[in-house]
Scaffold this motif. Structure first.
Motif, mmCIF file in Angstrom:
data_model
loop_
_atom_site.group_PDB
_atom_site.id
_atom_site.type_symbol
_atom_site.label_atom_id
_atom_site.label_comp_id
_atom_site.label_asym_id
_atom_site.label_seq_id
_atom_site.Cartn_x
_atom_site.Cartn_y
_atom_site.Cartn_z
ATOM 1 N N VAL A 37 7.841 0.961 -7.791
ATOM 2 C CA VAL A 37 7.553 2.379 -7.961
ATOM 3 C C VAL A 37 8.315 2.936 -9.155
ATOM 4 O O VAL A 37 7.742 3.578 -10.041
ATOM 5 C CB VAL A 37 7.908 3.153 -6.677
ATOM 6 N N LEU A 38 9.613 2.683 -9.199
ATOM 7 C CA LEU A 38 10.439 3.253 -10.266
ATOM 8 C C LEU A 38 10.018 2.751 -11.642
ATOM 9 O O LEU A 38 9.989 3.522 -12.608
ATOM 10 C CB LEU A 38 11.913 2.931 -10.007
ATOM 11 N N SER A 39 9.683 1.478 -11.752
ATOM 12 C CA SER A 39 9.300 0.949 -13.060
ATOM 13 C C SER A 39 7.986 1.550 -13.558
ATOM 14 O O SER A 39 7.732 1.575 -14.768
ATOM 15 C CB SER A 39 9.184 -0.579 -12.995
ATOM 16 N N SER A 40 7.166 2.059 -12.638
ATOM 17 C CA SER A 40 5.871 2.615 -13.043
ATOM 18 C C SER A 40 5.936 4.093 -13.392
ATOM 19 O O SER A 40 5.006 4.618 -14.010
ATOM 20 C CB SER A 40 4.832 2.389 -11.942
ATOM 21 N N VAL A 41 7.012 4.783 -12.993
ATOM 22 C CA VAL A 41 7.078 6.226 -13.249
ATOM 23 C C VAL A 41 8.317 6.641 -14.030
ATOM 24 O O VAL A 41 8.436 7.815 -14.407
ATOM 25 C CB VAL A 41 7.016 7.033 -11.927
ATOM 26 N N CYS A 42 9.247 5.726 -14.275
ATOM 27 C CA CYS A 42 10.493 6.044 -14.982
ATOM 28 C C CYS A 42 10.518 5.380 -16.360
ATOM 29 O O CYS A 42 10.027 4.268 -16.534
ATOM 30 C CB CYS A 42 11.711 5.597 -14.175
ATOM 31 N N GLY A 99 0.809 -1.219 0.000
ATOM 32 C CA GLY A 99 0.000 0.000 0.000
ATOM 33 C C GLY A 99 0.836 1.259 0.000
ATOM 34 O O GLY A 99 0.476 2.251 -0.654
ATOM 35 N N VAL A 100 1.954 1.257 0.725
ATOM 36 C CA VAL A 100 2.846 2.417 0.755
ATOM 37 C C VAL A 100 3.508 2.615 -0.608
ATOM 38 O O VAL A 100 3.622 3.744 -1.105
ATOM 39 C CB VAL A 100 3.902 2.260 1.858
ATOM 40 N N LEU A 101 3.920 1.519 -1.232
ATOM 41 C CA LEU A 101 4.531 1.609 -2.561
ATOM 42 C C LEU A 101 3.536 2.144 -3.583
ATOM 43 O O LEU A 101 3.861 3.021 -4.396
ATOM 44 C CB LEU A 101 5.039 0.235 -3.001
ATOM 45 N N GLU A 102 2.315 1.637 -3.539
ATOM 46 C CA GLU A 102 1.303 2.070 -4.508
ATOM 47 C C GLU A 102 0.927 3.532 -4.309
ATOM 48 O O GLU A 102 0.772 4.284 -5.283
ATOM 49 C CB GLU A 102 0.072 1.172 -4.381
ATOM 50 N N ALA A 103 0.782 3.954 -3.048
ATOM 51 C CA ALA A 103 0.442 5.347 -2.783
ATOM 52 C C ALA A 103 1.557 6.279 -3.242
ATOM 53 O O ALA A 103 1.298 7.372 -3.767
ATOM 54 C CB ALA A 103 0.157 5.538 -1.301
ATOM 55 N N ASP A 113 17.005 3.673 -6.530
ATOM 56 C CA ASP A 113 16.441 3.223 -5.255
ATOM 57 C C ASP A 113 17.567 3.217 -4.229
ATOM 58 O O ASP A 113 18.496 2.406 -4.317
ATOM 59 C CB ASP A 113 15.831 1.833 -5.414
ATOM 60 N N VAL A 114 17.491 4.132 -3.271
ATOM 61 C CA VAL A 114 18.527 4.305 -2.247
ATOM 62 C C VAL A 114 18.209 3.378 -1.075
ATOM 63 O O VAL A 114 17.100 3.367 -0.569
ATOM 64 C CB VAL A 114 18.577 5.770 -1.770
ATOM 65 N N CYS A 115 19.208 2.588 -0.649
ATOM 66 C CA CYS A 115 18.976 1.572 0.384
ATOM 67 C C CYS A 115 17.900 0.601 -0.114
ATOM 68 O O CYS A 115 16.874 0.397 0.542
ATOM 69 C CB CYS A 115 18.583 2.179 1.713
ATOM 70 N N CYS A 116 18.140 -0.002 -1.259
ATOM 71 C CA CYS A 116 17.108 -0.721 -1.992
ATOM 72 C C CYS A 116 16.682 -2.032 -1.348
ATOM 73 O O CYS A 116 15.596 -2.550 -1.650
ATOM 74 C CB CYS A 116 17.574 -0.996 -3.415
ATOM 75 N N GLY A 117 17.517 -2.616 -0.481
ATOM 76 C CA GLY A 117 17.161 -3.903 0.096
ATOM 77 C C GLY A 117 16.929 -4.949 -0.976
ATOM 78 O O GLY A 117 17.727 -5.101 -1.907
ATOM 79 N N THR A 118 15.808 -5.664 -0.898
ATOM 80 C CA THR A 118 15.504 -6.708 -1.881
ATOM 81 C C THR A 118 14.796 -6.164 -3.113
ATOM 82 O O THR A 118 14.379 -6.944 -3.967
ATOM 83 C CB THR A 118 14.640 -7.802 -1.239
ATOM 84 N N GLY A 119 14.652 -4.849 -3.210
ATOM 85 C CA GLY A 119 14.179 -4.250 -4.450
ATOM 86 C C GLY A 119 12.704 -3.929 -4.525
ATOM 87 O O GLY A 119 12.180 -3.728 -5.625
ATOM 88 N N ALA A 120 12.015 -3.824 -3.387
ATOM 89 C CA ALA A 120 10.580 -3.519 -3.430
ATOM 90 C C ALA A 120 10.312 -2.188 -4.121
ATOM 91 O O ALA A 120 9.300 -2.023 -4.813
ATOM 92 C CB ALA A 120 10.000 -3.502 -2.016
#
Length: 247
Positions: free
Chosen positions: A72-77, A41-45, A61-68
Motif C-alpha cells: 500500500v505505502l509503495s503505491s501511494v507514497c 483484496g484488503v490491501l488493494e482496496a 506501517d504500524v505493527c508491520c509484521g512481515t511487511g504486507a
C-alpha cells in the motif's frame, strides 16, 4: 487453516500458548502462508481509497509484521517507507521481502518518531490491543505524523447475531479470555474489542479528525452496508483542522 506449507496445528497451538511477541517470533517464517496475513483484496482496496488523497510523502506501517502493508505505502507514497513492530522474527521476514524499506523494532505504544510521516497505515493488528491501550497507541501515531498527516486502517463490520460468524467470533473471544485467566504469559487477541464508535471517540480524544469511506470492492452485508470501511484519521493541529472557529 493454512496451506500445506503454512504453520501446522501444533505450531499454531504453541503460538497461542506463548506471549504475543514470542508467538509471532515463532510463527514468522510461515506467517505469510497462514490465514492471518491480511488478504491482498484488503490491501488493494485500501490503496485504491488512499490514492485520490495523495500522493503522500513518507509512510509508516504500524505493527508491520512481515511487511504486507508496504504494498500500500509503495503505491501511494513518494519516499521510502518505514515499518515498525516489536517482533524481531517478523521484522527479519519483512527485511528480506522489502529491502528498500527501513525497519524499526519498537513498542508501538511508545513510537520513537516525531512529526516524521505524512501517512500511517496498519493492518490486522488491533486485536492485540485492549481498549485501555488505544489512547497510548493513537497518541503515539499522532505524534509520529506531520501536521495534516493521515492515519488509515480498514475495519470490518461485526456480523449480526443471526450470523454464524457472530457466534464464532464471540466464542473465540471468550476462549481467549478463559485462556488468559488461567495461563501466563497472556496472548492478547480479540475480535470484538474495537467497535468503530469507540475507536472514533478515542481517535478524536487523541487529536485526530475522523472520517470513514466504504471499501465497496470488499462487498456488502445483507442490509446493504459495507463489509469494510477505511478509517481516515487526520492529525488536527489548528482550530480550523478541528472544525473550531479561529481565535
Amino acid at each position: 487453516m493454512s496451506s500445506s506449507r503454512g504453520p501446522s496445528l501444533r505450531e499454531l497451538t504453541v503460538q497461542a500458548l506463548s506471549s504475543v511477541e514470542g508467538g509471532y517470533d515463532r510463527l514468522a517464517p510461515k506467517f505469510d502462508r497462514s490465514p492471518f496475513r491480511t488478504p491482498d483484496g484488503v490491501l488493494e482496496a485500501t490503496a485504491d481509497a488512499l490514492r485520490p488523497l495523495g500522493p503522500f510523502g513518507r509512510g509508516l506501517d504500524v505493527c508491520c509484521g512481515t511487511g504486507a502493508g508496504m504494498r500500500v505505502l509503495s503505491s501511494v507514497c513518494q519516499e521510502p517507507a518505514v515499518g515498525t513492530d516489536f517482533s524481531a522474527g517478523m521484522l527479519a521476514q519483512a527485511r528480506g521481502a522489502h529491502p528498500q524499506a527501513r525497519w524499526v523494532r519498537a513498542d508501538v505504544q511508545a513510537l520513537p518518531f516525531a512529526a516524521a510521516f505524512d501517512l500511517a497505515v496498519s493492518f490486522g493488528a488491533f486485536g492485540h490491543f485492549l481498549p485501555s491501550e488505544r489512547p497510548s497507541l493513537f497518541t503515539g501515531v499522532h505524534r509520529a505524523l506531520r501536521p495534516g498527516g493521515v492515519f488509515a486502517f480498514p475495519v470490518f463490520a461485526l456480523p449480526p447475531p443471526t450470523s454464524r460468524w457472530y457466534w464464532a467470533l464471540l466464542g473465540f473471544d471468550l476462549a481467549m479470555r478463559a485462556r488468559n485467566a488461567v495461563w501466563r504469559p497472556p496472548f492478547v487477541m480479540y475480535y470484538r474489542t474495537w467497535p468503530l464508535p469507540a475507536v472514533r471517540d478515542d481517535l478524536t480524544a487523541s487529536g485526530f479528525t475522523v472520517t470513514t469511506v466504504p471499501l465497496t470492492a470488499l462487498g456488502q452485508r445483507r442490509d446493504g452496508s459495507p463489509r469494510y470501511r477505511l478509517v481516515l484519521a487526520r492529525r488536527a493541529d489548528s482550530p480550523a483542522d478541528r472544525g473550531e472557529p479561529a481565535p
